[in-house]
Each structure stands twice: as structure tokens, then as C-alpha cells.
Design a protein around this motif. Structure first.
Motif, PDB file in Angstrom:
ATOM      1  N   VAL A  17      26.984  12.248  38.460  1.00  0.00           N
ATOM      2  CA  VAL A  17      25.518  12.206  38.476  1.00  0.00           C
ATOM      3  C   VAL A  17      25.018  11.741  39.837  1.00  0.00           C
ATOM      4  CG1 VAL A  17      23.497  11.013  37.522  1.00  0.00           C
ATOM      5  CG2 VAL A  17      25.243  11.909  35.998  1.00  0.00           C
ATOM      6  N   ILE A  18      25.677  10.741  40.413  1.00  0.00           N
ATOM      7  CA  ILE A  18      25.257  10.227  41.717  1.00  0.00           C
ATOM      8  C   ILE A  18      25.431  11.289  42.791  1.00  0.00           C
ATOM      9  CG2 ILE A  18      25.816   8.562  43.532  1.00  0.00           C
ATOM     10  CD1 ILE A  18      26.566   6.625  41.222  1.00  0.00           C
ATOM     11  N   MET A  19      26.554  11.967  42.782  1.00  0.00           N
ATOM     12  CA  MET A  19      26.833  12.939  43.835  1.00  0.00           C
ATOM     13  C   MET A  19      26.045  14.236  43.659  1.00  0.00           C
ATOM     14  SD  MET A  19      28.629  11.292  45.855  1.00  0.00           S
ATOM     15  CE  MET A  19      28.922  12.582  47.026  1.00  0.00           C
ATOM     16  N   ASN A  20      25.885  14.701  42.438  1.00  0.00           N
ATOM     17  CA  ASN A  20      25.247  15.997  42.199  1.00  0.00           C
ATOM     18  C   ASN A  20      23.782  15.890  41.826  1.00  0.00           C
ATOM     19  OD1 ASN A  20      27.765  17.207  42.610  1.00  0.00           O
ATOM     20  ND2 ASN A  20      28.306  16.936  40.477  1.00  0.00           N
ATOM     21  N   ARG A  53      20.412   6.531  34.458  1.00  0.00           N
ATOM     22  CA  ARG A  53      19.919   5.147  34.422  1.00  0.00           C
ATOM     23  C   ARG A  53      21.046   4.149  34.641  1.00  0.00           C
ATOM     24  NH1 ARG A  53      16.374   6.298  29.284  1.00  0.00           N
ATOM     25  NH2 ARG A  53      14.484   7.061  30.264  1.00  0.00           N
ATOM     26  N   LYS A  54      22.188   4.401  34.025  1.00  0.00           N
ATOM     27  CA  LYS A  54      23.325   3.493  34.154  1.00  0.00           C
ATOM     28  C   LYS A  54      23.832   3.467  35.592  1.00  0.00           C
ATOM     29  CE  LYS A  54      27.822   2.500  32.069  1.00  0.00           C
ATOM     30  NZ  LYS A  54      28.810   2.943  31.085  1.00  0.00           N
ATOM     31  N   ALA A  55      23.926   4.633  36.216  1.00  0.00           N
ATOM     32  CA  ALA A  55      24.400   4.706  37.602  1.00  0.00           C
ATOM     33  C   ALA A  55      23.450   3.963  38.527  1.00  0.00           C
ATOM     34  CB  ALA A  55      24.525   6.164  38.029  1.00  0.00           C
ATOM     35  N   LYS A  56      22.169   4.170  38.355  1.00  0.00           N
ATOM     36  CA  LYS A  56      21.186   3.492  39.203  1.00  0.00           C
ATOM     37  C   LYS A  56      21.255   1.980  38.995  1.00  0.00           C
ATOM     38  CE  LYS A  56      16.352   3.309  40.428  1.00  0.00           C
ATOM     39  NZ  LYS A  56      14.996   3.573  40.054  1.00  0.00           N
ATOM     40  N   SER A  57      21.387   1.540  37.752  1.00  0.00           N
ATOM     41  CA  SER A  57      21.461   0.107  37.459  1.00  0.00           C
ATOM     42  C   SER A  57      22.687  -0.537  38.091  1.00  0.00           C
ATOM     43  CB  SER A  57      21.495  -0.126  35.946  1.00  0.00           C
ATOM     44  OG  SER A  57      20.311   0.312  35.365  1.00  0.00           O
ATOM     45  N   ILE A  58      23.824   0.120  37.976  1.00  0.00           N
ATOM     46  CA  ILE A  58      25.059  -0.438  38.548  1.00  0.00           C
ATOM     47  C   ILE A  58      24.927  -0.565  40.057  1.00  0.00           C
ATOM     48  CG2 ILE A  58      27.495   0.061  39.023  1.00  0.00           C
ATOM     49  CD1 ILE A  58      27.675   1.162  36.167  1.00  0.00           C
ATOM     50  N   MET A  59      24.376   0.457  40.703  1.00  0.00           N
ATOM     51  CA  MET A  59      24.228   0.394  42.157  1.00  0.00           C
ATOM     52  C   MET A  59      23.240  -0.695  42.570  1.00  0.00           C
ATOM     53  SD  MET A  59      24.518   4.262  43.581  1.00  0.00           S
ATOM     54  CE  MET A  59      23.336   5.000  42.468  1.00  0.00           C
ATOM     55  N   LEU A  60      22.148  -0.842  41.830  1.00  0.00           N
ATOM     56  CA  LEU A  60      21.179  -1.886  42.167  1.00  0.00           C
ATOM     57  C   LEU A  60      21.767  -3.283  41.983  1.00  0.00           C
ATOM     58  CD1 LEU A  60      17.860  -0.448  40.720  1.00  0.00           C
ATOM     59  CD2 LEU A  60      18.391  -0.880  43.114  1.00  0.00           C
ATOM     60  N   LEU A  61      22.614  -3.446  40.978  1.00  0.00           N
ATOM     61  CA  LEU A  61      23.238  -4.747  40.766  1.00  0.00           C
ATOM     62  C   LEU A  61      24.279  -5.074  41.834  1.00  0.00           C
ATOM     63  CD1 LEU A  61      23.657  -4.696  36.892  1.00  0.00           C
ATOM     64  CD2 LEU A  61      22.096  -6.123  38.220  1.00  0.00           C
ATOM     65  N   ALA A  62      24.815  -4.053  42.467  1.00  0.00           N
ATOM     66  CA  ALA A  62      25.888  -4.274  43.433  1.00  0.00           C
ATOM     67  C   ALA A  62      25.373  -4.629  44.829  1.00  0.00           C
ATOM     68  CB  ALA A  62      26.771  -3.031  43.531  1.00  0.00           C
ATOM     69  N   ILE A  63      24.113  -4.337  45.124  1.00  0.00           N
ATOM     70  CA  ILE A  63      23.617  -4.633  46.470  1.00  0.00           C
ATOM     71  C   ILE A  63      23.108  -6.064  46.535  1.00  0.00           C
ATOM     72  CG2 ILE A  63      23.077  -2.241  47.020  1.00  0.00           C
ATOM     73  CD1 ILE A  63      20.188  -2.793  46.413  1.00  0.00           C
ATOM     74  N   PRO A  64      23.065  -6.646  47.740  1.00  0.00           N
ATOM     75  CA  PRO A  64      22.589  -8.033  47.883  1.00  0.00           C
ATOM     76  C   PRO A  64      21.139  -8.189  47.410  1.00  0.00           C
ATOM     77  CG  PRO A  64      23.708  -7.316  49.877  1.00  0.00           C
ATOM     78  CD  PRO A  64      23.569  -6.104  48.997  1.00  0.00           C
ATOM     79  N   ASN A  65      20.832  -9.371  46.928  1.00  0.00           N
ATOM     80  CA  ASN A  65      19.506  -9.643  46.349  1.00  0.00           C
ATOM     81  C   ASN A  65      18.360  -9.371  47.314  1.00  0.00           C
ATOM     82  OD1 ASN A  65      20.596 -10.412  43.928  1.00  0.00           O
ATOM     83  ND2 ASN A  65      20.608 -12.591  44.426  1.00  0.00           N
ATOM     84  N   GLU A  66      18.532  -9.681  48.586  1.00  0.00           N
ATOM     85  CA  GLU A  66      17.425  -9.529  49.528  1.00  0.00           C
ATOM     86  C   GLU A  66      17.034  -8.071  49.768  1.00  0.00           C
ATOM     87  OE1 GLU A  66      21.120 -10.338  52.114  1.00  0.00           O
ATOM     88  OE2 GLU A  66      20.207 -11.265  50.376  1.00  0.00           O
ATOM     89  N   TYR A  67      17.911  -7.122  49.430  1.00  0.00           N
ATOM     90  CA  TYR A  67      17.609  -5.699  49.609  1.00  0.00           C
ATOM     91  C   TYR A  67      17.200  -5.018  48.305  1.00  0.00           C
ATOM     92  CZ  TYR A  67      20.020  -6.415  53.990  1.00  0.00           C
ATOM     93  OH  TYR A  67      20.398  -6.887  55.208  1.00  0.00           O
ATOM     94  N   ALA A  77      19.529   8.321  41.141  1.00  0.00           N
ATOM     95  CA  ALA A  77      20.786   7.749  41.612  1.00  0.00           C
ATOM     96  C   ALA A  77      21.293   8.426  42.881  1.00  0.00           C
ATOM     97  CB  ALA A  77      21.842   7.836  40.515  1.00  0.00           C
ATOM     98  N   LYS A  78      21.101   9.727  43.009  1.00  0.00           N
ATOM     99  CA  LYS A  78      21.584  10.442  44.188  1.00  0.00           C
ATOM    100  C   LYS A  78      20.858   9.954  45.444  1.00  0.00           C
ATOM    101  CE  LYS A  78      22.534  15.023  45.976  1.00  0.00           C
ATOM    102  NZ  LYS A  78      22.458  16.455  45.734  1.00  0.00           N
ATOM    103  N   SER A  79      19.552   9.815  45.379  1.00  0.00           N
ATOM    104  CA  SER A  79      18.785   9.314  46.514  1.00  0.00           C
ATOM    105  C   SER A  79      19.131   7.865  46.814  1.00  0.00           C
ATOM    106  CB  SER A  79      17.286   9.425  46.237  1.00  0.00           C
ATOM    107  OG  SER A  79      16.923  10.739  45.995  1.00  0.00           O
ATOM    108  N   LEU A  80      19.340   7.078  45.765  1.00  0.00           N
ATOM    109  CA  LEU A  80      19.710   5.678  45.946  1.00  0.00           C
ATOM    110  C   LEU A  80      21.049   5.563  46.663  1.00  0.00           C
ATOM    111  CD1 LEU A  80      19.138   2.685  45.436  1.00  0.00           C
ATOM    112  CD2 LEU A  80      20.210   2.943  43.200  1.00  0.00           C
ATOM    113  N   TRP A  81      22.000   6.386  46.268  1.00  0.00           N
ATOM    114  CA  TRP A  81      23.320   6.359  46.910  1.00  0.00           C
ATOM    115  C   TRP A  81      23.206   6.726  48.392  1.00  0.00           C
ATOM    116  CZ3 TRP A  81      27.719   4.183  46.529  1.00  0.00           C
ATOM    117  CH2 TRP A  81      28.810   4.657  47.242  1.00  0.00           C
ATOM    118  N   ALA A  82      22.430   7.750  48.709  1.00  0.00           N
ATOM    119  CA  ALA A  82      22.252   8.157  50.107  1.00  0.00           C
ATOM    120  C   ALA A  82      21.606   7.040  50.917  1.00  0.00           C
ATOM    121  CB  ALA A  82      21.405   9.427  50.171  1.00  0.00           C
ATOM    122  N   THR A  83      20.640   6.354  50.330  1.00  0.00           N
ATOM    123  CA  THR A  83      19.972   5.258  51.022  1.00  0.00           C
ATOM    124  C   THR A  83      20.917   4.083  51.237  1.00  0.00           C
ATOM    125  OG1 THR A  83      17.909   5.931  49.964  1.00  0.00           O
ATOM    126  CG2 THR A  83      17.952   3.754  50.974  1.00  0.00           C
TER     127      THR A  83
END
Length: 114
Positions: A17-20, A53-67, A77-83
Motif C-alpha cells: 500500500v505504501i509503495m503502490n 490507515r494502519k500503514a500511515k499510523s505505523i509510520m507516524l509513530l516511528a518518526i520523532p515527536n518534533e516532526y 501512506a505513499k505520500s507520507l513515505w516519500a516525505t
């Protein structure tokens, strides 16, 4: 790289889902021009939306709090991964430039006699 490996190993469907990307979320506007999400009609579309939704949530939880607040507004999720990749990973050209800058700083570095 760690996030990529984690997502591939925990749920490969999420990584797909993230890649495609996912189907665009359908919205409707009422007479007050308020947009509302149209729920998916098929079981497969529902499963895809859950994975999104799950992919986006996991990625958001993995980045530092200040970002996290900056990235939270990204819709899919695809746009989030690219960013995330562009902000934290950089591409080959930016890494080469960063190495060049560090080498130049090392050449200019000097220690005083005292």
C-alpha cells in the motif's frame, strides 16, 4: 531503512500500500459544501482502506515527536513515505553533497597551538 524492513516483515500488504498507493478516498459535498468520506462498498476496498490507515499510523509513530505534527497532515501512506524519505533519508545526490561539505569542513578544520 529500519522502518522499511519493519513494515516488510510485519505485514507485506502494508508495504505494498505504501509503495503502490491506494485508491483515492471518495468524498461528497453536501449543500453546505462540507466534505464527508464515502465508506467503501466492497470488502476488498474496506480492507485496503484499513491497510492504508494502519500503514500511515505505523509510520507516524516511528518518526520523532518534533516532526510528527508536520507529517500528520499528509493524506495517504505513499505520500507520507516519500516525505519521510526526502526529509530523513535524502537521495543519492544530497548524500554526495553532504559528504562533500563534510570533507570541506574537515580540510578547513584547524587546531590552535594553545
Amino acid at each position: 531503512m529500519r522502518m522499511e524492513q519493519y513494515l516488510k516483515n510485519t505485514d507485506y500488504g502494508l508495504w505494498q500500500v505504501i509503495m503502490n498507493g491506494d485508491e483515492p478516498v471518495q468524498t461528497t459535498k453536501d449543500e453546505n459544501y462540507v466534505e464527508t468520506e464515502v465508506p467503501p462498498k466492497t470488502a476488498q476496498a474496506l480492507l485496503q482502506r484499513q491497510k492504508e490507515r494502519k500503514a500511515k499510523s505505523i509510520m507516524l509513530l516511528a518518526i520523532p515527536n518534533e516532526y510528527r505534527l508536520r507529517f500528520h497532515t499528509i493524506k495517504d501512506a505513499k505520500s507520507l513515505w516519500a516525505t519521510i524519505k526526502s526529509r530523513f533519508g535524502g537521495n543519492v545526490e544530497s548524500k554526495k553533497m553532504q559528504k562533500t561539505v563534510l570533507k570541506q569542513q574537515l580540510k578547513n578544520f584547524s587546531v590552535s597551538d594553545t
